[in-house]
Design a protein around this motif. Sequence first.
Motif: not given
Length: 394
Positions: A7-16
Motif C-alpha cells: 500500500p505504501s508504494l508510490p504510483s508511477p507517473d504517466a510516462l513511466s
Amino acid sequence: MPHDPPPSLPSPDALSAAHSEQVAAFIREQIATAGGSISFAEFMQHALYAPGLGYYAAGTTKFGEAGDFITAPEVSSVFGGVVARQCAEVLGQLGGGELVEYGAGSGRLAADVLSTLQRLDALPAAYNILEVSADLRERQEVCLRERVPDLMGLITWLNAPPASMRGVILANEVLDALPVERFVRRGKDVMQQRVTACDQGFEMVESDAPARLKRRVETIESELRESLPDGYASEVCLAVPGWVAGLSSVLDEGVAFLFDYGVSRREYYAAERSDGWLRCHFRHHAHNAPLMLPGIQDLTAWVDFTAVAEAALAAKFEIAGYSAQAQFLIAGGLDAEIRGFEELSLEEQLELSGQVKTLTLPGEMGEHFKCMALRKGAVEAPSGFSLADRTHTL
C-alpha cells in the motif's frame, strides 16, 4: 510469494506507466511465442535487459535520490577512495596495469577511484568500462566529464570484455542483477516457478523443474545435508558459473573485486528464508512483487557467495578474501580517506559521519554488503581483508 503491491508504494507517473505497458506487451509476446509461459529467469531478463525497453536499457534514472535505490558510491566518495587504495596495492605489485569496471552504474565509482588514484600517483594505464546500456553510458560520461575531466583520456567504454588484461576488475552490484530461477520444493518434487499472462498482468505458475534446475537444487540439499521442507521457495542463479568463468578468461594476472549484498549458502537456504531473497526496488521502496511495473522497477536477488566461490575455484581463481563491507572499508584505508575530519565545518562533519555510518553500520550497508576478491598470479591478498576474512564460512 506475494504479488500484490504494498500500500505504501508510490504510483508511477504517466510516462513511466506507459513505458511499463510497452515492456509488458513485449513480455506477453515472449510468453505467447513460448507456448503460454516463460521461466522467472526469462521474465527477469526481459524486464531488466530487453533492448530499448528493459529497466537497464531504457532512459529512467536508476541511481541516487532521483532514482529507485542508492549504491555505496552514491552514499559517499569514501567508498571509492578505499576501493582505489586497494586497486593501488594490486597495481603496485604488478608494476602497473589496467582497470576494468563491469556495469559502472552512475559513473560515481569510476570517478572516485580515478581521482583517488591520481592523488596517490597510481593511475592505471587505462580505465575500461563494460556497459551494456547505451543510456547508462551517456550518464556515466556526463558524470566523469564533470568530475575527472582531465582523466577522460584514460577511459574507454567497451561492448564486450577485453580479450585479456593485467590489473583489477571491479564489479559493484552486478551479481545481484543476474537473472535467477525461482523454485519450490513440493514433497519429493522440485517445481520451477514460471510466469504466464493474465487479465491483471502476470502471475506465477508451477511446473516440473527442468533437469538442470532440479540437479542444482538437489546438489544444494546434499551440501546442506538436509532436504528443504515442503513448500520452501527460493532462487538459484544458474548464470553465476558462466559469469565468473568469463572474468577468469579476461584476467591474466591481478584481482577482481566483487561487491554485493549476499550471504553464504547455509545462510541463503536457512529454514527461516522460506520465500527466498528476491527483492524489488521502486522509488526507494523495497517490496516483494516482482511481476508488477515491468521495466520501471529494479529486480534483484541477494547473492549466494558460496556459489561464487565454487565458480571461482572451478575457473582457476584463488579466493583472496571475503568480508563484510564494514570490515573491508575499515581495513582497506577508511581512516586515510577521512583524514582531516577535525578541520571540516560542523555541517561537513555531520554529513561525513552520516555517510560513514551508512556504509559501515550493521543495520545499514556494513553487514549486508560483502566484498569478495578473486586473484590470479603473484599478487598478495589485499589489505582490505586483513581485519576479518570470512572465507572459511563459505
